[in-house]
Design an enzyme around this catalytic site. Structure first.
Site, short mmCIF file in Angstrom:
data_model
loop_
_atom_site.label_atom_id
_atom_site.label_comp_id
_atom_site.label_asym_id
_atom_site.label_seq_id
_atom_site.Cartn_x
_atom_site.Cartn_y
_atom_site.Cartn_z
N LEU A 89 0.87 -1.17 0.00
CA LEU A 89 0.00 0.00 0.00
C LEU A 89 0.91 1.23 0.00
O LEU A 89 1.87 1.31 0.77
CB LEU A 89 -0.88 -0.02 1.25
N ASP A 90 0.63 2.21 -0.87
CA ASP A 90 1.46 3.41 -0.97
C ASP A 90 1.58 4.09 0.40
O ASP A 90 0.62 4.07 1.19
CB ASP A 90 0.84 4.41 -1.96
N PRO A 91 2.71 4.74 0.68
CA PRO A 91 2.88 5.44 1.97
C PRO A 91 1.77 6.45 2.25
O PRO A 91 1.33 6.59 3.39
CB PRO A 91 4.23 6.15 1.81
N ALA A 94 -1.27 6.31 1.33
CA ALA A 94 -2.58 5.66 1.41
C ALA A 94 -2.81 5.12 2.82
O ALA A 94 -1.88 4.84 3.56
CB ALA A 94 -2.66 4.52 0.40
#
Length: 303
Positions: A49-51, A53
């Site tokens: 998961l993107d930072p 997000a």
């Protein structure tokens, strides 16, 4: 002479921490924190998961790591906001602005274009992604100033709906398969509407069998102690909730435990299954498939 502190003993603990990953925290940092809090010998996650997000990051401990592929391949639900009028290098708020537009789509136009983005579609991943190009991560090349052009690839989008709409930002929800980049989806929707845009907020609401209702926070995990902290784990079997379960008897369980196939008997025994898992007295024994009425183990669990 100074004595070094003894390292904490790692435990062979197994199960799932369904983490609501906080904002501005990498998936690797989250796994490290959870592993440390639970003194787990082994840990991994089911889908980066993107930072920037938030949301569901399933963290597997011990034997649950063997079920990571099943969770990672599951359906995902994302809730995200598109900020209209600015495109960025990363397709989210982290990047530099590379294009602007005064065009702001109305709600009707936005809803009208969404059907183009359902079903199996071709999507070009963002330059800032973990995809490898000649052995290097695309985001490393992009950060070094190189031009990264990634080839479009097929993805599956089951549904996409408009949650709310404003002149500068719209919120949407998408149900999709593995490999979908929401940042690319936002970029492409904006382009289809004759403008530019980027993701301003991103929350993952579901991954495979896990949803927001299952999630706990790092604060909750830190606040709990001892057995209460262990009690926050979900069992290994929770990660296999999207697959058929076959219950075995003691003789069959012994055979599967040694990695051997077994013939399934009894009324309703499946003849063929692409993927399933078998259990004995509630414990996961193995994942595998059924062929001609025989269960063939792929991965055996030691619980």
């Amino acid at each position: 002479m100074t004595l070094s502190q003894p390292k904490s003993k790692k435990r062979a603990i197994s199960g799932w921490v369904v983490l609501n990953k906080p904002y501005d925290f990498t998936s690797t940092q989250a796994v490290g924190k959870v592993r440390w809090l639970l003194s787990a010998a082994k840990a991994g996650h089911a889908g980066t998961l993107d930072p920037l997000a938030t949301g569901i990051l399933p963290i597997a401990l011990g034997e649950a790591t063997k079920a990571v592929p099943q969770v990672q391949d599951g359906t995902k639900i994302y809730r995200f906001a598109i900020g209209w009028g600015r495109a960025t290098t990363t397709d989210d708020t982290e990047g530099d602005v590379i294009a602007t537009s005064d065009i702001r789509p109305d709600g009707a136009a936005l809803e009208a274009v969404l059907p183009r983005f359902t079903g199996t579609i071709m999507q070009r991943p963002p330059a800032f992604s973990a995809i490898k190009v000649d052995g290097e991560r695309a985001y490393d090349l992009a950060r070094a100033g190189e031009t990264v052009e990634l080839a479009a690839r097929p993805i599956d989008i089951d549904a996409i709906t408009l949650v709310s709409h404003g002149p500068d930002e719209s919120v949407l929800e998408v149900t999709c398969g593995k490999g979908t980049y929401v940042r690319s989806l936002a970029r492409d929707i904006a382009e289809a509407l004759g403008t530019v845009g980027h993701v301003t907020k991103l929350h993952r609401a579901a991954v495979g069998p896990f949803t927001d209702a299952d999630a706990i926070t790092l604060d909750q995990l830190e606040a709990a102690e001892g057995d209460a902290r262990d009690a926050l784990l979900k069992p290994v079997s929770a990660g296999l909730g999207d697959l058929d379960e076959i219950r075995l008897d003691a003789v069959q369980a012994t055979a599967v435990g040694h990695g051997n196939p077994v013939l399934l008997t009894g009324a309703g025994a499946p003849v063929s299954l692409d993927e399933c898992w078998v259990s004995f007295k509630g414990k996961v024994l193995a994942t595998g498939h059924v062929e001609f009425g025989q269960f063939k183990p792929g991965r055996v669990f030691n619980l």
